[in-house]
Write an enzyme that holds these catalytic residues in place. Structure first.
Site, PDB file in Angstrom:
ATOM      1  N   GLY A  63      55.938  54.272  63.773  1.00 19.19           N
ATOM      2  CA  GLY A  63      54.619  54.344  64.391  1.00 19.19           C
ATOM      3  C   GLY A  63      54.492  53.529  65.668  1.00 19.19           C
ATOM      4  N   THR A  64      53.252  53.305  66.052  1.00 19.62           N
ATOM      5  CA  THR A  64      52.967  52.549  67.274  1.00 19.62           C
ATOM      6  C   THR A  64      53.645  51.193  67.220  1.00 19.62           C
ATOM      7  OG1 THR A  64      50.811  53.619  67.399  1.00 19.62           O
ATOM      8  CG2 THR A  64      51.081  51.593  68.665  1.00 19.62           C
ATOM      9  N   LYS A  97      57.447  42.332  71.550  1.00 18.89           N
ATOM     10  CA  LYS A  97      57.986  41.001  71.252  1.00 18.89           C
ATOM     11  C   LYS A  97      59.427  40.854  71.740  1.00 18.89           C
ATOM     12  CE  LYS A  97      54.202  40.691  70.086  1.00 18.89           C
ATOM     13  NZ  LYS A  97      53.164  41.702  69.989  1.00 18.89           N
ATOM     14  N   GLY A 142      42.362  44.532  82.369  1.00 21.87           N
ATOM     15  CA  GLY A 142      42.053  44.179  80.976  1.00 21.87           C
ATOM     16  C   GLY A 142      42.900  43.009  80.493  1.00 21.87           C
ATOM     17  N   TYR A 174      44.684  40.902  74.352  1.00 24.59           N
ATOM     18  CA  TYR A 174      45.988  40.370  73.954  1.00 24.59           C
ATOM     19  C   TYR A 174      47.150  41.247  74.403  1.00 24.59           C
ATOM     20  CZ  TYR A 174      47.231  43.328  69.885  1.00 24.59           C
ATOM     21  OH  TYR A 174      47.628  44.367  69.080  1.00 24.59           O
ATOM     22  N   VAL A 212      42.719  48.339  78.196  1.00 18.75           N
ATOM     23  CA  VAL A 212      41.299  48.052  77.959  1.00 18.75           C
ATOM     24  C   VAL A 212      40.891  48.375  76.521  1.00 18.75           C
ATOM     25  CG1 VAL A 212      40.575  48.272  80.375  1.00 18.75           C
ATOM     26  CG2 VAL A 212      40.686  50.310  78.936  1.00 18.75           C
ATOM     27  N   GLY A 213      41.863  48.431  75.642  1.00 22.15           N
ATOM     28  CA  GLY A 213      41.555  48.663  74.232  1.00 22.15           C
ATOM     29  C   GLY A 213      42.278  49.874  73.689  1.00 22.15           C
ATOM     30  N   ASP A 222      44.684  51.712  61.633  1.00 14.40           N
ATOM     31  CA  ASP A 222      43.853  51.688  62.849  1.00 14.40           C
ATOM     32  C   ASP A 222      42.740  52.723  62.852  1.00 14.40           C
ATOM     33  OD1 ASP A 222      45.509  49.683  63.703  1.00 14.40           O
ATOM     34  OD2 ASP A 222      46.198  50.682  65.520  1.00 14.40           O
ATOM     35  N   HIS A 225      59.144  17.060  57.864  1.00 10.48           N
ATOM     36  CA  HIS A 225      59.240  16.358  59.142  1.00 10.48           C
ATOM     37  C   HIS A 225      60.612  16.593  59.744  1.00 10.48           C
ATOM     38  CE1 HIS A 225      58.550  13.338  62.185  1.00 10.48           C
ATOM     39  NE2 HIS A 225      59.739  12.830  61.900  1.00 10.48           N
TER      40      HIS A 225
HETATM   41  P1  FAD Z   1      50.265  53.749  63.950  1.00 12.96           P
HETATM   42  O1  FAD Z   1      51.257  52.662  63.985  1.00 12.96           O
HETATM   43  O2  FAD Z   1      49.591  54.108  65.221  1.00 12.96           O
HETATM   44  O3  FAD Z   1      50.992  54.996  63.349  1.00 12.96           O
HETATM   45  C1  FAD Z   1      50.385  56.237  63.249  1.00 12.96           C
HETATM   46  C2  FAD Z   1      51.467  57.298  63.214  1.00 12.96           C
HETATM   47  O4  FAD Z   1      50.860  58.534  62.899  1.00 12.96           O
HETATM   48  C3  FAD Z   1      52.168  57.483  64.553  1.00 12.96           C
HETATM   49  O5  FAD Z   1      53.557  57.355  64.376  1.00 12.96           O
HETATM   50  C4  FAD Z   1      51.781  58.892  64.977  1.00 12.96           C
HETATM   51  O6  FAD Z   1      52.837  59.565  65.635  1.00 12.96           O
HETATM   52  C5  FAD Z   1      51.494  59.557  63.629  1.00 12.96           C
HETATM   53  N1  FAD Z   1      50.557  60.674  63.697  1.00 12.96           N
HETATM   54  C6  FAD Z   1      49.323  60.699  64.237  1.00 12.96           C
HETATM   55  N2  FAD Z   1      48.750  61.900  64.055  1.00 12.96           N
HETATM   56  C7  FAD Z   1      49.638  62.653  63.382  1.00 12.96           C
HETATM   57  C8  FAD Z   1      49.649  63.988  62.907  1.00 12.96           C
HETATM   58  N3  FAD Z   1      48.597  64.788  63.081  1.00 12.96           N
HETATM   59  N4  FAD Z   1      50.747  64.437  62.284  1.00 12.96           N
HETATM   60  C9  FAD Z   1      51.823  63.644  62.114  1.00 12.96           C
HETATM   61  N5  FAD Z   1      51.880  62.380  62.533  1.00 12.96           N
HETATM   62  C10 FAD Z   1      50.800  61.881  63.153  1.00 12.96           C
HETATM   63  N6  FAD Z   1      49.741  44.657  65.762  1.00 12.96           N
HETATM   64  C11 FAD Z   1      50.109  43.530  65.135  1.00 12.96           C
HETATM   65  O7  FAD Z   1      49.755  43.336  63.979  1.00 12.96           O
HETATM   66  N7  FAD Z   1      50.880  42.582  65.772  1.00 12.96           N
HETATM   67  C12 FAD Z   1      51.308  42.742  67.048  1.00 12.96           C
HETATM   68  O8  FAD Z   1      52.003  41.881  67.591  1.00 12.96           O
HETATM   69  C13 FAD Z   1      50.937  43.934  67.719  1.00 12.96           C
HETATM   70  N8  FAD Z   1      51.363  44.149  68.979  1.00 12.96           N
HETATM   71  C14 FAD Z   1      51.045  45.330  69.579  1.00 12.96           C
HETATM   72  C15 FAD Z   1      51.508  45.535  70.877  1.00 12.96           C
HETATM   73  C16 FAD Z   1      51.210  46.710  71.531  1.00 12.96           C
HETATM   74  C17 FAD Z   1      51.744  46.929  72.928  1.00 12.96           C
HETATM   75  C18 FAD Z   1      50.434  47.715  70.867  1.00 12.96           C
HETATM   76  C19 FAD Z   1      50.125  49.004  71.553  1.00 12.96           C
HETATM   77  C20 FAD Z   1      49.968  47.513  69.579  1.00 12.96           C
HETATM   78  C21 FAD Z   1      50.261  46.314  68.930  1.00 12.96           C
HETATM   79  N9  FAD Z   1      49.803  46.053  67.645  1.00 12.96           N
HETATM   80  C22 FAD Z   1      50.146  44.881  67.027  1.00 12.96           C
HETATM   81  C23 FAD Z   1      48.925  46.998  66.922  1.00 12.96           C
HETATM   82  C24 FAD Z   1      49.729  47.804  65.906  1.00 12.96           C
HETATM   83  O9  FAD Z   1      50.742  48.513  66.572  1.00 12.96           O
HETATM   84  C25 FAD Z   1      48.821  48.761  65.135  1.00 12.96           C
HETATM   85  O10 FAD Z   1      47.753  48.040  64.571  1.00 12.96           O
HETATM   86  C26 FAD Z   1      49.572  49.454  64.020  1.00 12.96           C
HETATM   87  O11 FAD Z   1      50.682  50.166  64.524  1.00 12.96           O
HETATM   88  C27 FAD Z   1      48.644  50.393  63.250  1.00 12.96           C
HETATM   89  O12 FAD Z   1      49.349  51.031  62.247  1.00 12.96           O
HETATM   90  P2  FAD Z   1      48.906  52.460  61.700  1.00 12.96           P
HETATM   91  O13 FAD Z   1      49.869  52.791  60.622  1.00 12.96           O
HETATM   92  O14 FAD Z   1      47.480  52.458  61.419  1.00 12.96           O
HETATM   93  O15 FAD Z   1      49.094  53.468  62.930  1.00 12.96           O
END
Ligand code: FAD
Length: 463
Positions: free
Chosen positions: A41-42, A52, A183, A186, A269-270, A310, A442
């Site tokens: 995922g993301t 990181k 933005g 973080y 920006v989010g 998310d 320590h």
């Molecule tokens: P996601 O990780 O977004 O995964 C969702 C998956 O669903 C994706 O792979 C997508 O391809 C798939 N998908 C979507 N729709 C469909 C569909 N219709 N059919 C099939 N597949 C689909 N969080 C932290 O806790 N610590 C950090 O240090 C941190 N750093 C980050 C840095 C950056 C640059 C970014 C962008 C985010 C960061 N995050 C961090 C946030 C974190 O990545 C997300 O909170 C987390 O990935 C959310 O997990 P999720 O499983 O909800 O969704």
């Protein structure tokens, strides 16, 4: 056209979905996971992990460069180090590939069927997936929606070309000479600082009057100072308005129109939940304030359809998504679980790092709770000094009546590793005396946690 049936269908293999699927598989639930992009995922592919990795490489480069200049450690490097940025990115990709393979292997080990392609729901319990081998229709008894989030695009700064989101910022193969970041949250700060350390000129344009406005001022002040020391320009109270000929137009905090040239414009920006394009409208799932509405069991308004990560709201963090995923798998397996954490710690991997876990003093006061606060400066911690950093502090907020800890906040180099201890203390309902009475090793920075508790009790030893 192939058809498949299963007990549990998970959509999205991010930290929410893949954890849910692995746990379900471990519990013997017949599970299919559908992923449109790559497992992880993301977080793993274009978020937490690659960012990181880039931050680590940037830190190493900045440190070695500092030794090649005037090192206060007595280390002499006679030549300035060179950076092969394409190789740095390739190294980062190697880590991502390894972890992606690891997630796929774990899913396989848990006997979860992996289907790659974008899922499109036809009704609440069945979806079509266009895979490389053709169309598959999957029908399930239970569904977990874990489709994650994507970067928010500003209508006047659409992504494309040199206007990039965090995704592209983690895939550049050439170091931009001038990077402007719109933005100062973080994600923007983590990436902007990394690019500065790698040698780019970095400027932030932030509409708010402070960086990281979700965190209290005391906590962000050391970071604000550090940005200055790193040579990063920050325009606060400034509003970006357009991009033309590689120049960003913005209005500064005095209302004056300005233009700034950049090779890349990073817009952070989010993030917004992925709620459209996959047939959510074909399901009877309620939306609340832009996210899928769930209860403490992560149930949506539709029977046997759960949602995690998310798409369900703030904090949009990987560890929240994973915790929800594990709990939902256990609920479907018949166990008695609910998602009701005392706190979800958030870390900014900036320089210095910032942790926020639980309530700040202001938040506790706003709820009418009488509090005591203890703060310990890292300047008084031996280990922090031996690691070359003394800027920052650990701050504890506790109830005045029974000393139960309500919140723990920290800023300083390497403090992110303390976030687990902070979360544990809050989750276990620790009192100040529990932390003060725990013998901390320590010399470690963790000693400052015990000292902050002692400070709240009025008798810190080292200050
Ligand atoms: P996601 O990780 O977004 O995964 C969702 C998956 O669903 C994706 O792979 C997508 O391809 C798939 N998908 C979507 N729709 C469909 C569909 N219709 N059919 C099939 N597949 C689909 N969080 C932290 O806790 N610590 C950090 O240090 C941190 N750093 C980050 C840095 C950056 C640059 C970014 C962008 C985010 C960061 N995050 C961090 C946030 C974190 O990545 C997300 O909170 C987390 O990935 C959310 O997990 P999720 O499983 O909800 O969704």
């Amino acid at each position: 056209m192939a058809t498949m049936t299963c007990k549990l269908l998970v959509i999205g293999a991010g930290p929410g979905g893949y954890v849910a699927a692995i746990r379900a598989g471990q519990l013997g639930i017949d599970t299919i996971i559908v992923e449109g992009s790559r497992a992880g995922g993301t977080c793993l592919i274009r978020g937490c992990i690659p960012s990181k990795a880039l931050i680590h490489a940037a830190d190493q480069y900045a440190q070695i460069s500092a030794h090649a200049g005037k090192s206060h450690l007595g280390i002499k490097i006679t030549e300035k180090p060179a950076l092969d940025f394409a190789e740095t990115i390739a190294w980062k990709e190697g880590i991502v590939d390894r972890l992606n393979g690891g997630v796929e292997a774990l899913l396989k080990k848990a006997k979860v069927k992996q289907i790659y392609g974008w899922a499109k729901f036809k009704n609440g319990k069945s979806c079509d997936v266009e895979t490389k081998d053709g169309l598959v229709t999957i029908t399930a008894e239970y569904v977990i929606l874990a489709t994650g989030s994507q970067p928010v695009e500003l209508p006047f700064l659409p992504f494309g070309g040199d206007v990039i989101s965090s995704t592209e910022a983690l895939e550049l193969t050439k170091l931009p000479k001038r990077l402007v970041v719109v933005g100062a949250g973080y994600i923007g700060l983590e990436l902007g600082i990394a690019y500065r350390k790698l040698g780019a000129e970095v400027t932030f344009i932030e509409a708010d009057t402070r960086i990281l406005s979700a965190y209290d001022k005391e906590l962000t002040a050391p970071l604000q100072q550090s940005l200055g020391k790193l040579g990063i320009t920050v325009h606060l109270g400034a509003k970006a308005s357009g991009w033309q000929d590689n120049k960003l137009s913005f209005t500064d905090n005095k209302g004056a129109a300005q233009r700034i040239a950049a090779d890349k414009l990073l817009v952070t920006v989010g993030r917004k939940p992925n709620l459209s394009g996959w047939g959510l409208d074909k399901m009877a799932v309620d939306i609340e304030q832009g996210f899928i509405k769930i209860d403490q069991y992560c149930r949506s308004s539709m029977k046997n359809v759960y949602a995690i990560g998310d798409i369900t709201g703030e904090p949009m963090l990987a560890h929240r998504a994973s915790a929800q995923g594990e709990i939902v798998a256990e609920i479907i397996a018949g166990k008695k679980r609910e998602f009701n954490p005392v706190a979800i710690a958030a870390v900014c991997f900036t320089d210095p790092e910032i942790i926020a876990a639980g309530k700040s003093a202001a938040e506790a006061k706003a709820e009418g709770i009488e509090i005591i606060v203890g703060k310990f400066p890292l300047m008084a911690n031996g280990r922090a000094l031996t690691m070359g950093g003394g800027d920052g502090f650990i701050r504890i907020t506790a109830r005045a009546d029974n000393h139960v800890i309500l919140g723990i906040h920290a800023v300083g180099p390497h403090v992110s590793e303390l976030s687990g201890e902070f979360a544990l203390a809050l989750e276990m309902g620790a009192r100040l005396e529990d932390i003060a009475g725990t013998i901390h090793v320590h010399p470690t920075v963790t000693e400052s946690f015990a000292e902050a508790s002692l400070a709240a009790l009025g008798h810190a030893i080292h200050i």
